[in-house]
Enzyme design. Structure first.
Site, PDB file in Angstrom:
ATOM      1  N   SER A  86       0.853  -2.017   6.884  1.00  0.00           N
ATOM      2  CA  SER A  86      -0.391  -1.369   6.458  1.00  0.00           C
ATOM      3  C   SER A  86      -1.149  -0.836   7.666  1.00  0.00           C
ATOM      4  O   SER A  86      -1.082  -1.416   8.760  1.00  0.00           O
ATOM      5  CB  SER A  86      -1.248  -2.412   5.742  1.00  0.00           C
ATOM      6  OG  SER A  86      -2.564  -1.949   5.584  1.00  0.00           O
ATOM      7  N   TYR A  94      -5.092 -11.682   4.713  1.00  0.00           N
ATOM      8  CA  TYR A  94      -4.112 -10.706   4.225  1.00  0.00           C
ATOM      9  C   TYR A  94      -3.658  -9.781   5.360  1.00  0.00           C
ATOM     10  O   TYR A  94      -2.466  -9.594   5.599  1.00  0.00           O
ATOM     11  CB  TYR A  94      -4.712  -9.875   3.079  1.00  0.00           C
ATOM     12  CG  TYR A  94      -3.985  -8.577   2.862  1.00  0.00           C
ATOM     13  CD1 TYR A  94      -2.771  -8.549   2.180  1.00  0.00           C
ATOM     14  CD2 TYR A  94      -4.476  -7.378   3.389  1.00  0.00           C
ATOM     15  CE1 TYR A  94      -2.080  -7.363   2.018  1.00  0.00           C
ATOM     16  CE2 TYR A  94      -3.791  -6.195   3.232  1.00  0.00           C
ATOM     17  CZ  TYR A  94      -2.590  -6.186   2.552  1.00  0.00           C
ATOM     18  OH  TYR A  94      -1.901  -5.017   2.412  1.00  0.00           O
ATOM     19  N   LYS A 116       0.184  -9.193   7.531  1.00  0.00           N
ATOM     20  CA  LYS A 116       0.926  -7.964   7.849  1.00  0.00           C
ATOM     21  C   LYS A 116       1.266  -7.934   9.345  1.00  0.00           C
ATOM     22  O   LYS A 116       2.395  -7.619   9.739  1.00  0.00           O
ATOM     23  CB  LYS A 116       0.108  -6.726   7.458  1.00  0.00           C
ATOM     24  CG  LYS A 116      -0.060  -6.553   5.950  1.00  0.00           C
ATOM     25  CD  LYS A 116       1.251  -6.306   5.233  1.00  0.00           C
ATOM     26  CE  LYS A 116       1.139  -6.313   3.728  1.00  0.00           C
ATOM     27  NZ  LYS A 116       2.424  -6.360   3.029  1.00  0.00           N
TER      28      LYS A 116
HETATM   29  N1  UFG Z   1     -14.739   1.727  -2.431  1.00  0.00           N
HETATM   30  C1  UFG Z   1     -15.930   1.994  -3.088  1.00  0.00           C
HETATM   31  N2  UFG Z   1     -16.123   1.426  -4.308  1.00  0.00           N
HETATM   32  C2  UFG Z   1     -15.202   0.632  -4.912  1.00  0.00           C
HETATM   33  C3  UFG Z   1     -13.983   0.365  -4.239  1.00  0.00           C
HETATM   34  C4  UFG Z   1     -13.791   0.933  -2.996  1.00  0.00           C
HETATM   35  O1  UFG Z   1     -16.792   2.708  -2.580  1.00  0.00           O
HETATM   36  O2  UFG Z   1     -15.460   0.142  -6.012  1.00  0.00           O
HETATM   37  C5  UFG Z   1     -14.499   2.360  -1.125  1.00  0.00           C
HETATM   38  C6  UFG Z   1     -14.283   1.363  -0.008  1.00  0.00           C
HETATM   39  O3  UFG Z   1     -15.517   0.987   0.558  1.00  0.00           O
HETATM   40  C7  UFG Z   1     -13.425   2.172   0.932  1.00  0.00           C
HETATM   41  C8  UFG Z   1     -12.617   3.078   0.011  1.00  0.00           C
HETATM   42  O4  UFG Z   1     -13.320   3.095  -1.221  1.00  0.00           O
HETATM   43  O5  UFG Z   1     -14.224   2.985   1.724  1.00  0.00           O
HETATM   44  C9  UFG Z   1     -11.212   2.590  -0.234  1.00  0.00           C
HETATM   45  O6  UFG Z   1     -11.272   1.248  -0.643  1.00  0.00           O
HETATM   46  P1  UFG Z   1      -9.997   0.493  -1.244  1.00  0.00           P
HETATM   47  O7  UFG Z   1     -10.428  -0.897  -1.589  1.00  0.00           O
HETATM   48  O8  UFG Z   1      -9.359   1.308  -2.283  1.00  0.00           O
HETATM   49  O9  UFG Z   1      -8.984   0.480  -0.024  1.00  0.00           O
HETATM   50  P2  UFG Z   1      -9.156  -0.139   1.432  1.00  0.00           P
HETATM   51  O10 UFG Z   1      -9.064   1.006   2.368  1.00  0.00           O
HETATM   52  O11 UFG Z   1     -10.316  -1.009   1.576  1.00  0.00           O
HETATM   53  O12 UFG Z   1      -7.932  -1.131   1.463  1.00  0.00           O
HETATM   54  C10 UFG Z   1      -6.656  -0.640   1.360  1.00  0.00           C
HETATM   55  C11 UFG Z   1      -5.729  -1.654   0.691  1.00  0.00           C
HETATM   56  C12 UFG Z   1      -5.498  -2.826   1.559  1.00  0.00           C
HETATM   57  C13 UFG Z   1      -5.151  -2.418   2.939  1.00  0.00           C
HETATM   58  C14 UFG Z   1      -6.162  -1.458   3.474  1.00  0.00           C
HETATM   59  C15 UFG Z   1      -5.810  -0.955   4.816  1.00  0.00           C
HETATM   60  O13 UFG Z   1      -6.268  -2.081  -0.540  1.00  0.00           O
HETATM   61  O14 UFG Z   1      -4.440  -3.566   1.020  1.00  0.00           O
HETATM   62  O15 UFG Z   1      -6.246  -0.353   2.622  1.00  0.00           O
HETATM   63  O16 UFG Z   1      -6.891  -0.321   5.401  1.00  0.00           O
HETATM   64  F1  UFG Z   1      -5.099  -3.468   3.782  1.00  0.00           F
END
Ligand code: UFG
Length: 344
Positions: free
Chosen positions: A127, A152, A156
């Site tokens: 990741s 988590y 990785k």
């Molecule tokens: N977000 C919102 N509202 C929500 C959910 C997410 O604004 O309800 C935003 C988050 O703050 C972030 C973006 O949308 O800015 C993406 O969030 P995600 O949770 O979809 O994804 P992440 O980038 O946080 O996490 C993902 C994977 C993880 C991995 C990570 C690596 O879910 O498994 O990318 O950066 F580790």
């Protein structure tokens, strides 16, 4: 004769899309999954897409003897794609030992069994989380690994090291570590897609569930980041493009095209999209209005990250070609299909 590939976590989100692409490329697939976060009928849906039913074994990768039995039952497996893992960042903070056990022991079992059964290569789902907040964007594979933000994320990083150490110690296996950015979307048939358990933690399932009325409002976590519109930036990659990266990586291992026995590739689009931009694009692409509100930041979020995918583009000959609009439309089509089937 078709080459046999074992896919752990093959009924999961990325796993199922990868099984389809492997079959479409002429591989025979054996799925191992404990169904802890997926449904058995995914196998039927894969068969409906490809016309070919992958073998399925309900086995937990923590079960060494069970896995050993799978290799014995399907002799001649040449490659493994290892998806099976726990993946919820927040849960990993609450239950670190569960995450360390699941994600580390599964990989250790596989790495021990590979030489025993003459399996040549493994593709590991890593990741972009290993980069933390990169100092330079877009981020290349050479960027330093930052201290993990969660158990988590740490699994990785440690798993990457376990693979490197195992190969450095003389194990005959080969590996490719794919560092995924943010996979989204669903298969164009809407027969497979992402099916989160409970309240989604990730942006797109929450967004599409809001759009269809399951959730009242999408929260945008923060608009005071140092980005053009203040919301966080990610590199959203279409899951089918991501699945195809696994096929070219497997070909590369099996055709002896690797430059090193362990290689690392960023699997992203190279395009950074903010949360607010993504909401706009979703509304434009689908014609559906989204109810959302700006709320406070989410703990542990990275401000901005997107890939430099040049190495994957040139070395693997792979490129993420699908537009963000088509990708978002596929996510919406999938959500509509879940409703049609009475699943959500
Ligand atoms: N977000 C919102 N509202 C929500 C959910 C997410 O604004 O309800 C935003 C988050 O703050 C972030 C973006 O949308 O800015 C993406 O969030 P995600 O949770 O979809 O994804 P992440 O980038 O946080 O996490 C993902 C994977 C993880 C991995 C990570 C690596 O879910 O498994 O990318 O950066 F580790």
């Amino acid at each position: 004769m078709k080459k046999r590939i074992l896919v752990t976590g093959g009924t999961g989100y990325i796993g199922s899309h990868t099984v389809v692409e492997l079959q479409n490329s002429g591989y025979e697939v054996i799925i191992v999954d404990n169904l802890s976060n997926s449904r058995a009928d995914v196998v039927d849906n894969i068969e409906q897409i490809t016309g070919e039913r992958p073998a399925f074994e309900k086995v937990d990768c923590l079960d060494y003897a069970g896995l050993d039995g799978v290799f014995a039952k399907y002799p001649g497996i040449e490659g493994i794609i290892h998806f099976a893992a726990s993946k919820a960042v927040g849960e990993s903070v609450q239950k670190p030992l569960l995450y360390y056990r699941n994600n580390l022991v599964s990989l250790i079992n596989i790495l021990e069994l590979m030489p025993k059964h003459g399996v040549k290569g493994i593709i590991f789902s890593s990741s972009c989380t290993v980069y933390g907040q990169p100092d330079i964007l877009p981020v290349t594979e050479q960027a330093p690994i930052k201290k993990a933000e969660s158990p988590y994320g740490n699994t990785k990083q440690v798993n990457e090291e376990i693979i490197r150490d195992t190969i450095a110690s003389g194990s005959p296996i080969h590996a490719i570590l794919l560092r995924y950015f943010n996979p989204i979307g669903a298969h164009p048939t809407a027969l497979i897609g992402e099916l989160p358990n409970g309240v989604p933690q990730n942006l797109i399932p929450y967004l599409t569930q809001t759009a269809i009325g399951i959730r009242e409002k999408l929260s945008v976590f923060g608009d005071d980041y140092d980005t053009p519109d203040g919301s966080c930036i990610r590199d959203y990659i279409y899951v089918v493009d991501l699945a195809k990266a696994h096929v070219v990586a497997m070909n590369r291992i099996l055709e002896d095209k690797q430059k090193d026995k362990v290689e690392v590739f960023n699997i992203g689009t190279g395009r950074g999209v903010s949360v607010l931009e993504l909401i706009n694009k979703f509304e434009e692409a689908t014609g559906v209005k989204l109810n959302y509100q700006i709320t406070g930041r989410r703990a542990g979020d990275i401000e901005k990250v997107w890939a430099d995918p040049t190495y994957a583009n040139t070395e693997l000959g792979w490129k993420a070609g699908t537009s963000i609009e088509d990708t978002l439309r596929s996510a919406w089509k999938w959500q509509l299909k879940l409703r049609e089937n009475g699943i959500m």
